[in-house]
Write an enzyme that holds these catalytic residues in place. Structure first.
Site, PDB file in Angstrom:
ATOM      1  CB  CYS A   1       3.755  26.515 -11.682  1.00 42.23           C
ATOM      2  SG  CYS A   1       3.616  24.796 -12.216  1.00 42.23           S
TER       3      CYS A   1
ATOM      4  CG  HIS B   1       0.375  24.804  -9.040  1.00 43.61           C
ATOM      5  ND1 HIS B   1       0.790  25.649 -10.042  1.00 43.61           N
ATOM      6  CD2 HIS B   1       0.324  25.568  -7.902  1.00 43.61           C
ATOM      7  CE1 HIS B   1       0.959  26.866  -9.552  1.00 43.61           C
ATOM      8  NE2 HIS B   1       0.698  26.834  -8.256  1.00 43.61           N
TER       9      HIS B   1
ATOM     10  CG  ASP C   1       1.374  29.409  -6.074  1.00 42.06           C
ATOM     11  OD1 ASP C   1       2.334  29.389  -6.876  1.00 42.06           O
ATOM     12  OD2 ASP C   1       0.280  28.871  -6.327  1.00 42.06           O
TER      13      ASP C   1
END
Length: 679
Positions: A411, A455, A471
């Site tokens: 991520c 995250h 995202d």
């Protein structure tokens, strides 16, 4: 000096307690300090066994200077509660070399009791608390052995006495815990020493979060007053990174300096409203808190700093509980980003990643900002980009390598690359760090957010809409956002691959998961209602009682509890003195024998031997003649036995059986009536 002045058994219990008290600090203390403490305690034990000699004055001074020098070199000028506690542990270790007499034993005893209290500064989970209580119990058993080294069965008897003492004092302890006024300290010193904890950092480099998510440690737990949000909506915002320094994202403005102060750990009391949620956060040694988007403050131990971020008044160096409320979900009306903010969120290094810059310019020429964002997400969905916990090492111009060559990352890689591209295309963008997800605790009562839920995602500014979450992970690995990291990494097999003892690693074993959730529930309740029972929590509880109570009433109740406890203790002590309760077991048996004789009409005469007294009882009550003579012989045998034999419980038990037999015989004889209950 005779080392045998301290019984070996007592010393062993003392060393065992010291060992247990070191365990809660194993991950905080430097390895050399733990090794030194073990070596020093072992040296004392070997000296007790006659294998070695304790060091003389000059050798002790040399050892002290060497260890203190190593400590000073390790601390490197830092002085905090953490480093002070480490120095205290070193002092305890050195104390073993001069523990020679009973007086030294008591000095070390009280020092270790204080060390037990110090442990609670750093470890407050229920398992560590039980271990510390066990260590204190070992200390108390050691004191009993020190004062009565020849007592047989001292291990079982010592713990039995401790258990009885606990049962007697537990009601008073519980009442004082509930009613003793919880006044906040006038000042406090943070425990932060710069030692790293597992958690989100204020910088992000490629690969940072992929290392963090290999930990299953609890980040925080959340209890909702109403319905829990869907898994895909559980974005817990913590920090904004807006400045790219080479390959590292960081905050442009560092956190302002905060002088040491108090921070309430029990923020948010009473029943939760439908739109509220409570967060119990593990220590991070940082000031930031985590919250869902559109949250507002609902407790007074946290404050809003803008940009939808929240902070504590000082670093969270212990578990802290705070409360938030969810506001409106509606998008704000047309907003305009001021020029300073626009410049801030468009910043990029002068050089680097030319292919990404070219792509951004081409996309910006053909697409509006919202369309460009959607186009990049479509690129992530359709092309062969992979989400992995085993990302390759990126070369120079890492964004170019990720987007055009490797196409494998975590991520942090994709969030950083997307933010770079958006800025290169003239769209203000920023990296947001926090957590995404959270699994249900036992019974679904609360959510557990763990470190592997860490995250990173992106927020872009779209005129008329404000900051919008984007995202890349949701496009590349939607399972990560919908179900969690375990499901997303199932095929790769990299979930917690380095944490072999974690319960969460073995999700297929239902029994292990059940045990894990039950243990977490116990610890969660312990943290909320025992560790977190502070001023606000106490006042909330007192307000629920009939009539309500304030600090003044609590003071009266506390004084009353202490007074009643002292009165009961005084009465019990007086009765014990009258009934021979202060005597040893043999003395109590003799007292019961004297009472039996008096009740049988044979008063005890001063200076009379047990044999003569037994003959007088035999003449007056022939039914017990043989038992009385046997009893007298057993008493004489006890008096003339060796010192060690006098503590033989078998002798006392035999005398007690004889007394009970005489009582039954006298009752059957029918001449003396009931003799009462023997004590």
């Amino acid at each position: 000096m005779n080392l045998l002045a301290i019984p070996a058994g007592a010393l062993l219990w003392l060393i065992g307690s010291f060992t247990l008290l070191l365990l809660p600090q194993w991950n905080r203390l430097p390895w050399w300090l733990i090794a030194a403490c073990v070596a020093l305690a072992s040296w004392r034990w070997l000296a007790q066994r006659g294998r070695v000699r304790l060091p003389g004055r000059w050798l002790k001074a040399g050892i002290m200077l060497v260890l203190v020098s190593v400590y000073v070199a390790t601390v490197q000028g830092r002085f905090t509660v953490d480093t002070a506690a480490s120095f205290f542990v070193l002092s305890v270790g050195l104390k073993w070399l001069e523990t020679r007499s009973a007086r030294d034993f008591y000095v070390l005893f009280f020092i270790l009791v204080y060390l037990a209290a110090v442990n609670f500064l750093f470890q407050q989970d229920i398992m560590w608390a039980l271990l510390t209580f066990c260590a204190v119990g070992c200390l108390l058993v050691g004191v009993q052995i020190l004062n009565a080294p020849d007592l047989p069965g001292n291990f079982r008897a010592g713990w039995k006495r401790l258990g009885l003492l606990l049962l007697k004092t537990l009601p008073i302890v519980v009442l004082l815990f509930v009613f003793f006024p919880r006044m906040a300290p006038l000042w406090s010193v943070p425990l932060v020493s710069g030692q790293a904890r597992s958690g989100i950092s204020d910088t992000m480099r490629p690969g940072d979060i992929s290392n963090l998510v290999q930990s299953s440690a609890t980040a925080f737990r959340v209890t909702f007053g109403g319905a829990k949000p869907e898994y895909r909506d559980r974005y817990w915002r913590g920090l904004i990174l807006d400045y790219l320094d080479g390959e590292t994202w960081r905050q442009l403005d560092d956190e302002p300096f905060q002088a040491p102060g108090r921070v309430a750990i029990d923020g948010g009391v009473g029943a939760l409203a439908e739109n509220e949620y409570d967060v119990l956060m593990a220590p991070t040694d940082q000031r930031w808190a985590f919250a869902l988007k559109n949250s507002v403050v609902a407790s007074d131990n946290i404050f809003h700093v803008g940009e939808g971020l929240f902070r504590f008044g000082r670093p969270a160096d212990s578990p802290v509980r705070y409360r938030m409320a969810l506001g409106s979900d509606q998008a704000p009306e047309a907003q305009i980003l001021d020029p300073a903010q626009r410049y801030r969120y468009l910043q990029l290094p002068d050089k680097g990643n030319p292919r990404t810059r070219d792509l951004a310019e081409k996309m910006a020429a053909d697409l509006k900002p919202a369309e460009l964002v959607n186009d990049l997400m479509q690129r992530f969905r359709e092309q062969e980009y992979y989400y992995t916990l085993r990302p390759p090492v990126m070369p120079e111009d890492g964004v170019d390598a990720l987007l055009f060559e490797e196409k494998r990352g975590f991520c942090a890689h994709y969030a950083g690359a997307a933010t770079f591209l958006f800025r290169a295309a003239g769209i203000p963008a920023r990296v947001v760090l926090g957590y995404q997800g959270g699994d249900a605790g036992a019974g679904g009562e609360y959510l557990i957010v763990r470190q592997y839920d860490a995250h990173a995602w992106v927020e872009v500014w779209l005129d008329g809409r404000g900051w919008v979450r984007v995202d890349p992970t949701s496009a590349i690995a939607p399972d990560r956002i919908e179900y969690g990291l375990r499901d997303a990494m199932e095929e790769e097999g990299s979930f917690l691959e380095h944490d072999l003892i974690s319960f969460q690693r073995y999700a297929d074993f239902a029994a292990l998961q059940w045990i894990s959730l039950q243990l977490d529930r116990v610890n969660y309740q312990w943290q909320r209602w025992i560790v977190g029972y502070q001023g606000q929590s106490q006042m909330d509880l007192m307000s629920r009682l009939p009539g309500g109570m304030g600090m003044k009433e609590l003071g009266y109740i506390t004084a009353g509890i202490v007074g009643v406890a002292l009165l009961i203790a005084g009465i019990a002590s007086g009765l014990a003195l009258r009934t021979g309760g202060s005597q040893d077991a043999f003395g109590r048996v003799l007292g019961a024998w004297h009472r039996l004789c008096e009740q049988a009409g044979v008063p005890v005469r001063s200076g009379e031997t047990p044999k003569v007294q037994a003959e007088r009882l035999a003449l007056a009550r022939p039914a017990v003649a043989e038992s009385a003579r046997t009893f007298a012989r057993a008493v004489n045998s006890h008096y003339y036995s060796s010192e060690s034999d006098r503590h033989n419980n078998a002798d006392v038990q035999r005398l007690q059986r004889l007394l009970k037999a005489m009582k039954r015989q006298l009752r059957r004889d029918g001449k003396t009536g009931s003799m009462g209950t023997m004590k």
